[in-house]
Design an enzyme around this catalytic site. Structure first.
Site, PDB file in Angstrom:
ATOM      1  N   LYS A 181     -36.936  42.156  54.449  1.00 41.42           N
ATOM      2  CA  LYS A 181     -35.738  42.500  53.686  1.00 41.42           C
ATOM      3  C   LYS A 181     -34.740  41.335  53.732  1.00 41.42           C
ATOM      4  CE  LYS A 181     -37.756  46.416  52.833  1.00 41.42           C
ATOM      5  NZ  LYS A 181     -37.715  47.705  53.488  1.00 41.42           N
ATOM      6  N   ILE A 182     -33.518  41.574  53.283  1.00 42.11           N
ATOM      7  CA  ILE A 182     -32.603  40.439  53.049  1.00 42.11           C
ATOM      8  C   ILE A 182     -32.012  39.875  54.329  1.00 42.11           C
ATOM      9  CG2 ILE A 182     -30.419  39.883  51.875  1.00 42.11           C
ATOM     10  CD1 ILE A 182     -31.602  41.489  49.582  1.00 42.11           C
TER      11      ILE A 182
END
Ligand SMILES: *Cc1c(COP(=O)(O)O)cnc(C)c1O
Length: 392
Positions: free
Chosen positions: A195-196
């Site tokens: 994810k980010i």
């Protein structure tokens, strides 16, 4: 050592710097490995960044989604609706609570929850007395759903809204950060390494409602409280606690929270780089027999995914052919998502192929290309060249 021209390129990858490592090391040298000060630092970093009043850090987004359903009182006899174009965890959160899970198909342009399909399903559900208690939109790839319309429908039909924003920290909608809870009760983020922002494993529950926040904090740790105001009788002494609900051990460690808090310093750089790479893909792939990811007025994607749609009719190549060809050259593309309603586990609830045609058609053609903050221009050029070669 492999040279850059042959080194595998994953579809997503964490970006860890010396400060992240120092933050983790500092925790390891401190008095607290869990339930210490790093947790609140991580929670404040996320709440401040997204513009929410409260945040509760847990050991995964899956746990945060479960807590969100519990905090909203979801239980047997209730219904939760989400999309089939998501990871299984979104739907499973409803099943954990003993609720019935149902799906709303996606919009053929945005690949997010279709507001038209939702509105139609609500009309039918109202007639048959089967309205949902919770609707869980998922911001696919980091692009916000049409939250204003979903919020309007929530008011009209009386359901609650949990945003599964596992893809979307740093994304924007209506000029505000995803996570501001402007049109929802609770927003959930994931900090898995693809994810980010990452905390290795981790998730966050954010809300503006103090009652929901208190429920999440209690359920995160066994349903136990030390607050005399919440006990049914005076405390026996300073050691005393009461279990007032059936909670879990969903705690995140300080080691993970310190990594997450440290990563939050660089979130704008991460998002900036992802946007740059998405723009660069858009330019380079224009004209190929592909559908490029959607863009929406009034929304900025966080670009967790860069998911293309293959046009088999125009390219004469199947998705599997392109996928296998790219994998063979070390471009580790992926597919998001196998529709949840087609999973064998969900067949027991009566779901079958053909139930959600937009999601199923999307899945048949989907490939996720590599995108992450540490992807260099030259590595991206290799992805583009190999994709062109595979399509030729
Ligand atoms: C990654 C993901 C989850 C689960 O996140 P974890 O932190 O791994 O539990 C849930 N929903 C969606 C849409 C995801 O992409």
């Amino acid at each position: 050592m492999m040279d850059a021209a042959t080194q595998p390129i994953p579809y997503g990858r964490q970006d860890i710097d010396a400060e992240d490592i120092a933050a983790v090391e500092a925790v390891l040298r401190s008095d607290w490995l869990t339930q210490g000060p790093a947790i609140e630092q991580f929670e404040s970093a996320v709440a401040d960044y997204v513009g929410a009043k409260f945040a509760c850090a847990v050991n995964s987004a899956t746990s945060a989604l479960h807590l969100a359903c519990r905090a909203l009182g979801l239980g047997p006899g209730d219904r939760l609706w989400t999309v089939p174009n998501t990871f299984v965890a979104s739907a499973n959160a409803g099943i954990y609570c003993g609720a019935a899970v149902d799906f709303v198909d996606i919009d053929t342009r945005t690949y997010n929850l279709s507001v038209t399909a939702l509105a139609e399903k609500l009309i039918e559900a109202e007639k048959s007395g089967t309205l949902p208690k919770i609707v869980m939109p998922v911001h696919f790839g980091g692009l916000s759903c049409d939250m204003r319309s979903i919020g309007d429908l929530a008011k009209r039909y009386g359901f609650r809204v949990i945003e599964d924003a596992s893809h979307a920290i740093g994304g924007e909608y209506g000029g505000r950060k995803i996570g501001s809870c402007d049109y929802s009760d609770i927003v959930v983020f994931s900090f898995h390494p693809v994810k980010i922002v990452t905390s290795a494993e981790g998730g966050m529950f954010v809300t503006n409602d103090p009652v929901l926040q208190e429920a999440a904090i209690t359920l995160r740790s066994h349903g136990v409280t030390r607050d005399p105001m919440r006990m049914d009788r005076p405390a026996d002494g300073a050691w005393y606690y009461q279990q007032i609900d059936l909670g879990y051990n969903y705690r995140i460690t300080d080691i993970q929270a310190a990594l997450g808090a440290s990563q939050m310093r660089r979130i704008d750089a991460f998002i900036g780089r992802r946007r740059f790479l998405a723009d660069r893909y858009d330019t380079a792939l224009k004209g190929l027999p592909l559908g490029l990811p959607p863009r929406e007025d009034g929304a900025n994607s966080a670009w967790h995914l860069y998911a293309i749609q293959l046009d088999e009719a125009r390219s004469g190549k199947s998705r599997k052919q392109i996928f296998d060809a790219l994998r063979a050259t070390g471009i580790l593309v992926n597919v998001h998502y196998i529709p949840v309603h087609l999973q064998p586990y969900y067949a027991r609830f009566g779901f079958k192929a053909g139930d959600y045609p937009a999601t199923e058609a999307y899945y048949q053609r989907a490939i996720s290309l590599p995108i992450y903050a540490g992807l260099s221009d030259s590595a991206q050029d290799r992805v583009i060249a190999e994709l062109r070669a595979a399509l030729a």
